[in-house]
Design a protein around this motif. Structure first.
Motif, mmCIF file in Angstrom:
data_model
loop_
_atom_site.group_PDB
_atom_site.id
_atom_site.type_symbol
_atom_site.label_atom_id
_atom_site.label_comp_id
_atom_site.label_asym_id
_atom_site.label_seq_id
_atom_site.Cartn_x
_atom_site.Cartn_y
_atom_site.Cartn_z
ATOM 1 N N GLN A 1 9.678 60.708 -46.483
ATOM 2 C CA GLN A 1 11.128 60.792 -46.702
ATOM 3 C C GLN A 1 11.447 60.974 -48.195
ATOM 4 O O GLN A 1 12.241 61.827 -48.577
ATOM 5 C CB GLN A 1 11.792 59.504 -46.180
ATOM 6 N N VAL A 2 10.783 60.178 -49.003
ATOM 7 C CA VAL A 2 11.021 60.268 -50.444
ATOM 8 C C VAL A 2 10.547 61.631 -50.965
ATOM 9 O O VAL A 2 11.224 62.281 -51.767
ATOM 10 C CB VAL A 2 10.320 59.114 -51.191
ATOM 11 N N TYR A 3 9.399 62.051 -50.489
ATOM 12 C CA TYR A 3 8.869 63.345 -50.929
ATOM 13 C C TYR A 3 9.840 64.463 -50.571
ATOM 14 O O TYR A 3 10.176 65.318 -51.391
ATOM 15 C CB TYR A 3 7.494 63.598 -50.291
ATOM 16 N N GLU A 4 10.325 64.419 -49.349
ATOM 17 C CA GLU A 4 11.248 65.460 -48.900
ATOM 18 C C GLU A 4 12.516 65.459 -49.760
ATOM 19 O O GLU A 4 13.033 66.510 -50.149
ATOM 20 C CB GLU A 4 11.605 65.240 -47.418
ATOM 21 N N ASP A 5 13.001 64.251 -50.053
ATOM 22 C CA ASP A 5 14.229 64.153 -50.852
ATOM 23 C C ASP A 5 14.012 64.710 -52.260
ATOM 24 O O ASP A 5 14.879 65.390 -52.819
ATOM 25 C CB ASP A 5 14.668 62.691 -50.919
ATOM 26 N N MET A 6 12.840 64.420 -52.828
ATOM 27 C CA MET A 6 12.561 64.917 -54.182
ATOM 28 C C MET A 6 12.411 66.432 -54.185
ATOM 29 O O MET A 6 12.885 67.118 -55.084
ATOM 30 C CB MET A 6 11.309 64.231 -54.748
ATOM 31 N N ASN B 1 -1.310 64.542 -45.584
ATOM 32 C CA ASN B 1 -2.262 65.578 -45.975
ATOM 33 C C ASN B 1 -1.513 66.806 -46.500
ATOM 34 O O ASN B 1 -0.288 66.897 -46.358
ATOM 35 C CB ASN B 1 -3.203 65.924 -44.822
ATOM 36 N N GLU B 2 -2.261 67.699 -47.109
ATOM 37 C CA GLU B 2 -1.682 68.930 -47.695
ATOM 38 C C GLU B 2 -0.745 69.630 -46.717
ATOM 39 O O GLU B 2 0.360 70.027 -47.076
ATOM 40 C CB GLU B 2 -2.771 69.931 -48.063
ATOM 41 N N ALA B 3 -1.220 69.759 -45.494
ATOM 42 C CA ALA B 3 -0.465 70.538 -44.513
ATOM 43 C C ALA B 3 0.904 69.923 -44.266
ATOM 44 O O ALA B 3 1.912 70.622 -44.177
ATOM 45 C CB ALA B 3 -1.252 70.632 -43.211
ATOM 46 N N GLU B 4 0.931 68.604 -44.175
ATOM 47 C CA GLU B 4 2.210 67.933 -43.923
ATOM 48 C C GLU B 4 3.179 68.168 -45.075
ATOM 49 O O GLU B 4 4.364 68.414 -44.865
ATOM 50 C CB GLU B 4 1.987 66.429 -43.751
ATOM 51 N N LEU B 5 2.661 68.069 -46.286
ATOM 52 C CA LEU B 5 3.529 68.245 -47.454
ATOM 53 C C LEU B 5 3.997 69.694 -47.562
ATOM 54 O O LEU B 5 5.155 69.962 -47.887
ATOM 55 C CB LEU B 5 2.812 67.797 -48.732
ATOM 56 N N LYS B 6 3.082 70.615 -47.261
ATOM 57 C CA LYS B 6 3.445 72.044 -47.256
ATOM 58 C C LYS B 6 4.581 72.302 -46.264
ATOM 59 O O LYS B 6 5.514 73.048 -46.541
ATOM 60 C CB LYS B 6 2.225 72.899 -46.855
ATOM 61 N N ALA B 7 4.455 71.627 -45.108
ATOM 62 C CA ALA B 7 5.478 71.813 -44.075
ATOM 63 C C ALA B 7 6.843 71.356 -44.579
ATOM 64 O O ALA B 7 7.869 71.989 -44.310
ATOM 65 C CB ALA B 7 5.079 71.050 -42.813
ATOM 66 N N ILE B 8 6.822 70.247 -45.310
ATOM 67 C CA ILE B 8 8.087 69.737 -45.871
ATOM 68 C C ILE B 8 8.658 70.748 -46.858
ATOM 69 O O ILE B 8 9.862 71.071 -46.843
ATOM 70 C CB ILE B 8 7.856 68.377 -46.558
ATOM 71 N N GLU B 9 7.780 71.258 -47.721
ATOM 72 C CA GLU B 9 8.251 72.218 -48.730
ATOM 73 C C GLU B 9 8.857 73.443 -48.057
ATOM 74 O O GLU B 9 9.899 73.952 -48.488
ATOM 75 C CB GLU B 9 7.090 72.618 -49.657
ATOM 76 N N LYS B 10 8.193 73.881 -46.996
ATOM 77 C CA LYS B 10 8.697 75.055 -46.297
ATOM 78 C C LYS B 10 10.052 74.764 -45.657
ATOM 79 O O LYS B 10 10.995 75.552 -45.749
ATOM 80 C CB LYS B 10 7.675 75.458 -45.211
ATOM 81 N N ILE C 1 12.240 72.598 -46.597
ATOM 82 C CA ILE C 1 13.292 72.485 -47.621
ATOM 83 C C ILE C 1 13.685 73.866 -48.141
ATOM 84 O O ILE C 1 14.880 74.131 -48.364
ATOM 85 C CB ILE C 1 12.822 71.560 -48.772
ATOM 86 N N ASP C 2 12.702 74.743 -48.315
ATOM 87 C CA ASP C 2 13.028 76.114 -48.731
ATOM 88 C C ASP C 2 14.041 76.719 -47.775
ATOM 89 O O ASP C 2 15.003 77.372 -48.186
ATOM 90 C CB ASP C 2 11.766 76.985 -48.749
#
Lengths: 376, 432
Positions: free
Chosen positions: B89-94, B366-375, B377-378
């Motif tokens: 949640q925090v990562y997504e918000d940032m 993991n990387e994939a989860e964070l990548k998914a968040i970045e995508k 948010i884009d």
């Protein structure tokens, strides 16, 4: 009498304005005018303000009072006398001497639906908080697209006092009167004080409530209706204090008393003056002013504030815009001198309008001869 | 455990210790302080050299605090835990904050938004670290750098972007703008464009919470208010006025200083007699905490403690988050005064990169989860831009609306008569 600014709006030579819908705009709002004539009791302005605060605090626990010396000291001018005992220190909040801070706190509390009454020991001190009044209070309803309104009252003594020098002695009516989002009320009598303060507290918007230190101790007759706890006066409606047909004199706060006294003197000389107590600087009751000028065809404006961009200037503008063809003589504008308020008693007297100035101006508009010296 | 990773001072502690302290033990000669992030600014050394013995002595009360802090640190568990959900949640918000602001820059240069636009890049750990711990009823008061605070508090990206575009669908229908984000629904009580202006308003919101609980007897009203402002504001009167009253009346507020070291082009160290802002807390009788504002986990921990304190009715806290803005003061700022070495040093401490590293190393994601968040948010930001672009401009009639809450203004009711003549008005029940 150089202290008095006499501004003539030379109407001659200008092309006549298009009147358009001005009659429509001037449709009298007679139905709204109430008369409270059954005066039975005398009451000081101080007691009127005190009782209004008391009743509103009793009626609504969202209402609280904050400011310097409002609690244990019972108010620097004793307006809040007795309220601390009655409502406790949580609702009669003594603040440190910290105008910007406590004004902003009041504003923030109003964002959350409370109804603060912020007392300034004098409105001069509110200059240190004007950012909070204008930026944080007046503009918020607009900036938030109507989602956050600010039901707050800023009140305290305004205008020239006696012998206190330049920093403690000036009128802020025109200052706040130029700000969208503020309502600016200027009570004269005890009835005004009660009715307008109660209306201000109940109003959902920020109200600047300009009292006058010199009037606090003055007694006025009050009607039974005005003593009722449900009493309130309409915001934005002037009161015709005295009907007349020869000249309209507009005034607010202490100057209403001067205008009434001037009217008595004029009466003896055969001039029948109509005195309008503005009660509200913003909104300005243009309809009542214009209707009166259309009847008397002459106008004298009286205020203690500085002349340039003052309340009188605004009244002149509205009359020139809407009732130009009704004017028989140039408008007379009486205001405080265009100088910081002097300390010396004789200079101070010269710096602010006196009854004789109003009399002279009214006579000039009625083309009665006035000694030339008066124009100096 | 409380306030680990941060310096803390409780109001009554220092004065007892310090009378006997020798000047040699001053804060600035304390090795633990020399390693503090304040040295991130290239100007610090100059200040250290020019400090007089008198100033050193005056700094000594704080040393006691360092001791307290060190003790606490030794005892505390340095493994700052957060759950996987919280981490994501925090990562997504940032990420949202960063991506949104980057998009703002693009849109500004394309002429889609105008005036002053102040971006938040680099400071995300503060907004996310604090605001994500709030309830909906809690309030946030911000400054002109307010987009990301509004986003963190839950105002949809569409509404914020649309506001920036000056469109009718914006959170303030285009009447607020970049520096004035309001959302009554989310208790975002405004971006305030004047330095220090928002602090009293925030203090007032906190006053209202206390008033509701104690006067109106709404026992469940434990709402807290966060006041965000910068280092430059801490030399302004409203800051001091409100620290005083908030502590005096034990108001549920947290004063969050986002010390990004620069007030436009004025270095914090060049403008402030004692640059450690957190020390001003104890001076007013409230805890003062200094935290690394580039580390969201540390911010979050400090925030948790301070918000809890406020919620329990124990009063305000001053938190100094030392952070850095990666862009100029506003998009109009050429940003010529900040040393490139200083910028590089902070860029290397990007709070988002740091959180990402932590999440992966501690196997929270993991990387994939964070990548998914970045995508994701884009897409959110792209969608916000599309939405804003397609939204209508405010209608002409809107110009004169909302000046007053009173629909007709001036105390006149919907039927054209004066509101005060309506008996309901005097009873306080009239429709406003």
């Amino acid at each position: 009498m150089w202290g008095i600014i006499k501004q003539k709006l030379g109407a001659r030579g200008l092309s006549a304005p298009v009147f358009g819908d001005c009659m429509h705009r001037l449709r009298p709002m007679a139905s709204a005018i109430r008369r409270y004539s059954s005066a039975t009791k005398q009451m000081t302005v101080r007691d009127a303000l005190n009782s209004a605060l008391d009743e509103e605090m009793a009626a609504d626990s969202d209402v609280f009072l904050m400011g310097e010396e409002v609690g244990e000291y019972q108010g620097a001018y004793k307006i809040s006398k007795g309220l601390l005992d009655k409502y406790g220190s949580e609702r009669v909040v003594d603040t440190p001497i910290t105008e910007a801070g406590f004004t902003g706190i009041g504003v923030g509390a109003a964002y959350h639906g409370l109804k603060p009454v912020v007392e300034f020991m004098t409105f001069n001190f509110a200059m240190q908080a004007i950012d909070q009044i204008i930026n944080s209070a007046a503009k918020t309803n607009y900036m938030s697209a109507g989602k956050i309104n600010v039901p707050i009252v800023f009140r305290g003594p305004n205008g020239p006092a006696a012998g206190v020098g330049a920093q403690h002695s000036q009128c802020y009516g025109a200052w706040y009167g130029s700000v969208p989002g503020l309502k600016v009320l200027v009570p004269y009598s005890s009835e005004d004080a009660r009715g307008l303060l109660k209306a201000a507290i109940r109003d959902p918007d920020p109200v600047v409530f300009l009292e006058n230190e010199m009037l606090y101790g003055e007694s006025f007759p009050v009607s039974t209706e005005a003593l009722d706890s449900s009493f309130s006066l309409p915001i934005g409606k002037a009161k015709i204090e005295r009907e007349g047909k020869d000249v309209t004199i507009t005034a607010f706060s202490k100057m209403v008393g001067y205008a009434l006294k001037a009217a008595e003197i004029l009466e003896k000389e055969g001039i029948n003056a109509e005195v309008i107590n503005l009660r509200s600087i913003r909104p300005l009751d243009r309809a009542t002013i214009n209707a009166s000028v259309r009847k008397t065809n002459r106008l004298v404006t009286v205020e203690e504030g500085f002349p340039q961009h003052g309340v009188g200037a605004e009244i002149c503008a509205t009359v020139v815009e809407d009732s130009f063809n009704y004017l028989d003589t140039p408008v007379e504008r009486i205001a405080g001198a265009d100088v910081p308020t002097p300390y010396a008693a004789n200079l101070e007297r010269l710096a602010f309008p006196q009854i004789e100035d109003v009399v002279r101006a009214a006579k000039r508009t009625c083309c009665r001869s006035v000694p030339m010296a008066a124009n100096v | 455990m409380a306030f680990a990773g941060a310096k803390i001072i409780q109001p009554s502690l220092p004065l007892i210790h310090t009378t006997t302290r020798s000047p040699d033990n001053t804060l600035l000669s304390d090795p633990s302080f020399l390693s503090s992030p304040f040295l991130g600014s290239t100007r610090t050394l100059r200040l250290t050299q020019s400090i007089s013995p008198a100033q050193r002595r005056s700094a000594s009360p704080v040393v006691a605090v360092s001791d307290v802090f060190k003790e606490k640190k030794l005892k505390s568990n340095t493994n700052l835990l957060l759950t996987k959900e919280e981490g994501l949640q925090v990562y997504e918000d940032m990420i949202l904050g960063r991506a949104f602001e980057d998009m703002c820059a693009q849109m500004y240069y394309r002429g889609k938004m105008f005036g002053f636009v102040h971006l938040y890049n680099g400071q995300e750990a503060v907004s996310s670290g604090f605001i994500k711990l709030l309830k909906k009823e809690d309030s946030v008061v911000s400054t002109y750098r307010d987009h990301v605070h509004a986003l963190s508090k839950g105002v949809p990206a569409r509404a914020v972007m649309s506001e920036l575009f000056g469109k009718k669908t914006g959170c303030c229908r285009g009447q607020g703008g970049s520096m004035h984000m309001f959302s009554a629904e989310h208790n975002v009580l405004g971006g305030f464009a004047f330095i220090g202006e928002g602090i009293p308003v925030a203090t007032g919101a906190a006053f209202a919470s206390k008033y509701r609980r104690e006067v109106l007897k709404e026992a469940d009203c434990d709402h807290v208010t966060l006041a965000f402002f910068g280092d430059g504001t801490c030399n302004n009167g409203q800051f001091f006025e409100c620290l005083n009253m908030a502590a005096l009346w034990k108001l549920p507020i947290i004063f969050v200083v986002e010390n990004n070291l620069w007030a436009i082009g004025m270095s914090h160290l060049r403008s402030t007699s004692d640059p450690e802002i957190w020390k001003k807390g104890p001076a007013f009788g409230m805890p003062g905490v200094h935290v690394d504002g580039m580390d969201v986990l540390k911010v979050r921990e400090v925030a948790k403690e301070a918000i809890g304190r406020a919620r329990r009715g124990e009063g305000p806290t001053l938190v100094e988050c030392e952070t850095y803005r990666f862009r100029g003061h506003s998009l109009a700022d050429p940003d010529e005064l900040r040393d490139p070495a200083e910028k590089a040093r902070y860029a290397a401490r990007d709070p988002i990169t740091a959180l990402k590293k932590y999440l992966i190393e501690s196997k929270l994601a993991n990387e994939a989860e964070l990548k998914a968040i970045e995508k994701k948010i884009d897409e959110v930001v792209e969608d916000a831009v599309e939405f804003a672009d397609e939204s209508p401009a405010p209608s002409r009639s809107q110009l004169l609306e909302n000046v007053f809450a009173d629909p007709r203004g001036f105390g006149i009711g919907p039927d054209g008569s004066y509101r005060c003549e309506d008996p309901k008005f005097t009873q306080g029940t009239a429709q406003v």
